[in-house]
Design an enzyme around this catalytic site. Structure first.
Site, short mmCIF file in Angstrom:
data_model
loop_
_atom_site.label_atom_id
_atom_site.label_comp_id
_atom_site.label_asym_id
_atom_site.label_seq_id
_atom_site.Cartn_x
_atom_site.Cartn_y
_atom_site.Cartn_z
N ASN B 68 1.00 -1.15 0.17
CA ASN B 68 -0.04 0.02 0.06
C ASN B 68 1.11 1.34 0.04
OD1 ASN B 68 -0.14 1.87 2.68
ND2 ASN B 68 -0.03 -0.08 3.34
N ASN B 126 3.29 7.17 15.71
CA ASN B 126 3.64 6.34 14.31
C ASN B 126 4.79 6.89 13.85
OD1 ASN B 126 3.89 5.23 11.94
ND2 ASN B 126 1.84 6.04 11.04
N CYS B 129 5.76 5.45 8.94
CA CYS B 129 4.98 5.32 8.02
C CYS B 129 5.83 5.34 6.60
CB CYS B 129 3.90 6.53 7.74
SG CYS B 129 3.00 6.32 5.88
N THR B 195 4.55 -1.41 8.03
CA THR B 195 4.83 -2.38 6.77
C THR B 195 6.61 -2.24 6.54
OG1 THR B 195 4.38 -0.31 5.57
CG2 THR B 195 2.75 -2.11 5.83
C1 LIG Z 1 -3.92 -0.08 3.62
C2 LIG Z 1 -3.00 -0.02 4.89
C3 LIG Z 1 -3.15 1.08 5.54
C4 LIG Z 1 -2.11 1.40 6.57
N1 LIG Z 1 -2.06 2.68 7.31
C5 LIG Z 1 -1.39 2.75 8.34
C6 LIG Z 1 -1.41 4.12 9.25
O1 LIG Z 1 -2.13 4.99 8.74
N2 LIG Z 1 -0.62 4.00 10.41
C7 LIG Z 1 0.04 2.95 10.84
O2 LIG Z 1 0.64 3.19 11.90
N3 LIG Z 1 0.07 1.60 10.19
C8 LIG Z 1 -0.55 1.73 9.05
N4 LIG Z 1 -0.60 0.45 8.33
C9 LIG Z 1 0.29 -0.65 8.69
C10 LIG Z 1 -0.57 -1.54 9.70
O3 LIG Z 1 -1.15 -0.75 10.93
C11 LIG Z 1 0.41 -2.74 10.17
O4 LIG Z 1 1.39 -2.42 10.83
C12 LIG Z 1 0.86 -3.47 8.98
O5 LIG Z 1 0.08 -3.49 7.85
C13 LIG Z 1 1.18 -4.96 9.46
O6 LIG Z 1 0.27 -5.62 10.05
P1 LIG Z 1 -0.61 -6.71 8.76
O7 LIG Z 1 0.46 -7.61 8.40
O8 LIG Z 1 -1.55 -7.53 9.96
O9 LIG Z 1 -1.27 -6.00 7.96
C14 LIG Z 1 -1.44 0.42 7.10
C15 LIG Z 1 -1.46 -0.81 6.71
C16 LIG Z 1 -2.26 -1.05 5.43
C17 LIG Z 1 -2.34 -2.28 4.67
#
Ligand SMILES: Cc1cc2nc3c(=O)[nH]c(=O)nc-3n(C[C@H](O)[C@H](O)[C@H](O)COP(=O)(O)O)c2cc1C
Ligand SMILES: Cc1cc2nc3c(=O)[nH]c(=O)nc-3n(C[C@H](O)[C@H](O)[C@H](O)COP(=O)(O)OP(=O)(O)OC[C@H]3O[C@@H](n4cnc5c(N)ncnc54)[C@H](O)[C@@H]3O)c2cc1C
Ligand code: FES
Lengths: 267, 305
Positions: B68, B126, B129, B195
């Protein structure tokens, strides 16, 4: 009140109706009872494993009596797996998602609707045509594809009573050329007086939608377009399906997929 | 059997939370999730001013995961205080507001505005990002720099009494160094991971798929790496760790706790099945029952022997 849910649908039929284009009939009564033309489903094609991982968005082709019909083109991993589903298989579907076409509002008895379909874009326009005809709106649909193998639903639409115009890039069916050229010619032929009662609805590839939007704007005809964006959640949470509009960033999955053509800022 | 956990004096009914950016404000999931049951909702990261985010396409699926490049599209901190927090307060879920900014003063100002009448239960800082650029910074992400991480955490702590979680990036040579820096600066907890940097190129068109070219990888593809990050950091710090990364099932959640997590966040799984948090919660409960574990806190760090 719940507006959408995850439902375990049962595949009733899944068969090719043209080259790489399939029609699937699903038993999913909860969603079928709540669907409007232009809405879509989030389909989890994979019931075990992580490839593909995400749901895929597919437009609702028709919904009636507890059944939902889909029309899809096999283009990659997920749609390829969907093709292999057989009668009796379960399918995890989420919906109905998004806002559909605004039937009713702008269209009253005696007005005319011009529908413009590119490829599988004919899918949601079929149920739109059905609804509009039930409301006594006259429907003309332009269906465009690369060649005659890509033209679907034309016979069914004729049976409904819609006027059907076909264009193919190679001239193997209907007029040779691009669907938007045919629409342009048609609309320009109308006297400015009779243009007033017309509304355009389009679904297909982005260049086609952009051309339709430009044309509608030029001729002062209202138009709605259904946009095809990459989606992850389908419910407005990930902000992945952003669409630039004159009213700021909107989401294709919840604000759309259908937008007023004048509002969209095309790239 | 008890599922309750306590982080910095805040009592959470259970350790299954929704991850920032994958759950909207929670409202988007009302048809699927009981907001009275979920341990906490971490809101989409908010910034001082509203942001429009990055150009489309912003998401693309990859092998067992997704990329993303949303770019922190959000309506700004004031909207969060006025709308999001009061909305979530109608439910029993705990509220964690995720904040980000272009520099230290953005973080402190966000923290200040959160400290009024509608305060959240915790703030997630955070620093990780991958989809925004900070002008003039040495590193792409604040959480790639231990000193800067410490500075921001300290400043937020000075600004507010609301306990804070620091969210770290895995895109570093040694995540434990950054974790230690955040702990020394007084963070109440650590959340890891955000991520992983990644990209996709379409061999047909010959071009990168994402509008912003690169993005952040999430989903099952990152789970083994995220699990190791939690395992490694657990050895080096005392503050509670919140594990994130590819958690799709109750088993995944338990594994992260065994590695050292006190709580976990569910991200990408929410897209695959909007009921994921509820299913994981039920599954974790069943796991405790089967193993005869009375208190979920017993799981934390058990894999370390
Ligand atoms: C579409 C999307 C948007 C995200 N937006 C944020 C965000 O605004 N702030 C943040 O700290 N992490 C954001 N993340 C990261 C997630 O909170 C998480 O740390 C990361 O996706 C790993 O976990 P997962 O594999 O379970 O998705 C986002 C992830 C995705 C997929
Ligand atoms: C609201 C909505 C309704 C849709 N309705 C239909 C429908 O009724 N029938 C139908 O056949 N398809 C429809 N689509 C498109 C469909 O979702 C994609 O074709 C499908 O997700 C491709 O999955 P795949 O794994 O088979 O292909 P992939 O391997 O993911 O992709 C194959 C090719 O298609 C492109 N692609 C994939 N998804 C999209 C997308 N969302 N927009 C543009 N290009 C894409 C990829 O870039 C790639 O070149 C709709 C999309 C949206 C957003
Ligand atoms: S697909 Fe997630 S916001 Fe539209």
């Amino acid at each position: 009140m719940r507006k959408k849910r995850v439902e375990t649908a049962v595949v009733i039929e899944n068969r090719a109706i043209a080259e790489n284009i399939f029609r699937m009939k699903l038993k999913c009564p909860w969603i079928a009872a709540r669907t409007r033309p232009g809405q879509f489903l989030g389909i989890k094609v994979n019931d075990a494993g992580t490839d593909p991982l995400l749901r895929i968005p597919l437009g609702i082709h028709r919904a009636e009596n507890g059944y939902v019909y889909l029309l899809y083109k096999t283009v990659g991993l997920a749609t390829g797996m969907l093709k292999a589903k057989e009668k009796g298989d379960d399918l995890d579907v989420m919906g109905p998602l998004g806002n559909g076409f605004s039937v009713g509002k702008a269209l009253t008895m005696g007005s005319r609707a011009i529908l413009v379909a590119g490829g599988y874009g004919v899918s949601p326009l079929y149920s739109l045509a059905e609804t509009l005809m039930n409301n006594k709106v006259k429907v003309t649909i332009f269906i465009g594809a690369r060649d005659k193998l890509g033209i679907v639903c034309d016979k069914e639409l004729k049976k409904l009573g819609a006027a059907v115009q076909i264009t193919t890039d190679d001239g193997s069916c209907g007029l040779r050329g691009c669907v938007t050229d045919a629409v342009s010619k048609y609309l320009r032929r109308q006297k400015s007086e009779s243009r007033k009662g017309i509304k355009v609805f389009a679904c297909g590839p982005e260049p086609m939608l952009k051309a339709v939007a430009g044309l509608a704007d030029e001729l002062g005809i209202p138009a709605e377009v259904s946009l095809d964006e990459y989606m992850a959640c389908g419910v407005g949470a990930c902000r992945g399906c952003a669409v630039k509009t004159v009213n700021g960033v909107k989401l294709a999955c919840t604000d759309g997929p259908v937008f007023d053509a004048r509002d969209v800022i095309w790239e | 059997m008890s599922l309750a956990i306590n982080i910095a004096g805040v009592k959470f009914e259970n350790p299954i939370w929704a991850a920032s950016g994958t759950f909207g404000t929670g409202e988007e999931f009302l048809d699927f999730v009981d907001l009275d049951k979920i341990g906490a909702v971490v809101t989409k990261t908010v910034t001082l001013e509203a942001r429009v985010g990055n150009p489309a396409p912003r998401i693309v699926e990859t092998a067992s995961g997704m990329l993303n490049s949303i770019g922190l599209e959000n309506k700004g901190i004031d909207h969060c205080v006025k709308e999001t927090i009061p909305f979530l307060r109608k439910y029993r879920t705990k509220i964690v507001v995720s904040i980000a900014g272009n520099g230290l003063s953005d973080y402190t100002e966000c923290a200040r505005r959160l400290s009024g009448k509608n305060a959240p239960d915790m703030i997630e800082i955070n620093l990780s990002c991958p989809n925004v650029t900070h002008k003039g910074a040495k590193h792409a992400l604040f959480a790639q720099d231990g000193a800067l991480t410490g500075e921001i955490v300290r400043a937020v702590k000075r600004e507010t009494d609301i306990p804070s979680i620091t969210k770290l990036t895995p895109n570093v040579t040694d995540i434990t160094e950054i974790a230690i820096a955040a702990e020394k600066a007084g963070t109440d907890a650590l959340a890891l991971v955000n991520t992983y940097f990644g990209m996709a190129i379409d061999s047909g068109t010959g071009k990168p798929v994402l509008g912003r070219v690169t993005g952040g990888l999430s989903g099952p593809a990152i789970k083994p790496m995220a699990l190791k990050a939690v395992y490694d950091v657990y050895k080096k710090v005392k503050v509670p760790i919140i594990g994130i990364g590819g958690i799709m099932t109750a088993e995944c959640a338990v594994e992260f706790m065994l590695a050292g997590a006190r709580a976990i966040q569910v991200g990408t799984a929410n897209f695959v099945d909007p009921r994921s948090t509820m299913k994981i919660l039920q599954g974790v409960e069943a796991h405790l029952g089967e193993k005869g574990i009375k208190d979920i806190n017993e799981l934390t760090g058990k894999a370390h022997g």
